[in-house]
Write a protein that holds these residues in place. Structure first.
Motif, PDB file in Angstrom:
ATOM      1  N   LYS A 306       0.821  -1.211   0.000  1.00 22.07           N
ATOM      2  CA  LYS A 306       0.000   0.000   0.000  1.00 22.07           C
ATOM      3  C   LYS A 306       0.853   1.258   0.000  1.00 22.07           C
ATOM      4  O   LYS A 306       0.550   2.224  -0.700  1.00 22.07           O
ATOM      5  N   PHE A 307       1.924   1.267   0.780  1.00 23.71           N
ATOM      6  CA  PHE A 307       2.807   2.430   0.774  1.00 23.71           C
ATOM      7  C   PHE A 307       3.499   2.579  -0.584  1.00 23.71           C
ATOM      8  O   PHE A 307       3.689   3.692  -1.082  1.00 23.71           O
ATOM      9  N   HIS A 310       1.047   4.207  -3.013  1.00 23.75           N
ATOM     10  CA  HIS A 310       0.388   5.438  -2.568  1.00 23.75           C
ATOM     11  C   HIS A 310       1.060   6.679  -3.145  1.00 23.75           C
ATOM     12  O   HIS A 310       2.291   6.755  -3.238  1.00 23.75           O
ATOM     13  N   LEU A 317      -1.221   8.066   3.718  1.00 25.96           N
ATOM     14  CA  LEU A 317      -1.987   6.885   3.333  1.00 25.96           C
ATOM     15  C   LEU A 317      -3.290   6.815   4.134  1.00 25.96           C
ATOM     16  O   LEU A 317      -4.342   6.496   3.582  1.00 25.96           O
TER      17      LEU A 317
END
Length: 322
Positions: A306-307, A310, A317
């Motif tokens: 996810k990071f 992002h 986030l």
């Protein structure tokens, strides 16, 4: 509503290695413990320094622990082993480097209230708004003294392709466009906090972290944070709690300002090399050029993925309500 302050849910500590003059003259002066327990963990100091530290701690009634291994990560494990046996009511430990200290009023009391109200239970690490001395955030420190609330080194990111090549620092000077977003002023999750001052969730550490001696100082905390992120346990920044990173204090005591690359007599490196092959062996990517070297398919469904995907220009986030 704030609960009655519980001084047992939080322990403050430092990991000392041949720098007891700083513990005696700087740490004890600058860190206001607010009646919370303070513990020293010695990280393999030489015999003279070990004696000096032990005698000082005995005089002040400070618990003195010897690191079971080598490096700050193992020093943290040594403290947590002690906490598990001797202080089972402790839920969080706060680690400060000798040249970093809180400057917000009631710093520890506020964190203790968050702990008592179970606001931090889901997070593995908490970090703060660090204002630095002698570099790009010194102006921010003076702004803070005059009543403003500047953003300093509020976190470290290295998976983002937007970050300046070769840098992990998220700081106002190079990231002004990003940090103008007001969402950074609210608590938010980050890959890993600035490691000079951090809090660690004891229960989460016990469940997730597998410590190593490979990172003596630099990268010890990012490695812990990546283990949390791999297990979808977030690291939280609380930007309205400020610390001052006063690295020039080290020069007063004969410790190199940049201890990662400057040799100290009797030690190959005072705290350990900043970058070597250990990170690549453990995680599979170059920490300075992570976005180019990571195989993100290995981390599908985790916070690491996810990071990686992002866009920082949209803000953090995720913001967290405390």
């Amino acid at each position: 509503m704030e609960n009655k302050l519980d001084n047992n849910n939080l322990i403050i500590y430092v990991s000392s290695r041949n720098n007891y003059e700083m513990l005696i003259h700087e740490v004890m002066k600058n860190i206001k413990f607010e009646s919370f327990e303070f513990i020293n963990v010695d990280d393999n100091s030489d015999s003279d320094e070990l004696k000096k530290g032990r005698e000082f701690c005995k005089k002040k009634g400070i618990p003195f622990l010897k690191n079971k291994g080598r490096g700050v990560q193992m020093a943290t494990q040594t403290l947590i082993d002690f906490v598990n046996l001797e202080r089972p009511e402790c839920k969080w430990i706060l680690c400060f480097q000798h040249d970093n200290y809180p400057i917000s009023k009631q710093f520890f009391s506020k964190i203790s209230n968050y702990i008592s109200n179970k606001k931090l239970d889901d997070h593995g690490i908490i970090g703060f708004n660090n204002l630095d001395y002698g570099s790009y955030t010194l102006l921010s420190y003076y702004k803070y003294l005059f009543g403003f609330k500047p953003l300093g080194m509020i976190g470290l990111v290295h998976l983002q392709k937007i970050i300046y090549p070769g840098s992990m620092w998220l700081c106002p000077r190079k990231r002004s466009k990003i940090l103008r977003n007001k969402l950074w002023r609210k608590p938010f999750i980050v890959e890993f906090p600035m490691w000079a001052s951090i809090g660690i969730n004891v229960k989460k550490w016990n469940a997730i972290i597998k410590p190593t001696e490979k990172f003596h100082f630099h990268l010890w905390l990012p490695d812990v944070a990546m283990q949390f992120n791999l297990n979808n346990t977030s690291c939280l920044i609380i930007p309205d709690l400020y610390c001052f990173n006063h690295q020039n204090l080290k020069l007063k005591y004969g410790i190199p300002w940049n201890s990662a690359v400057s040799a100290k007599e009797g030690n190959d490196y005072h705290f350990g090399e900043m970058f070597d092959n250990n990170w690549k062996e453990r995680w599979g990517w170059d920490p300075l050029y992570a976005h180019k070297t990571i195989d993100i398919s290995k981390y599908k469904g985790t916070l690491i993925e996810k990071f990686y995907n992002h866009d920082l220009e949209s803000g953090p986030l995720k913001n967290i309500i405390l």
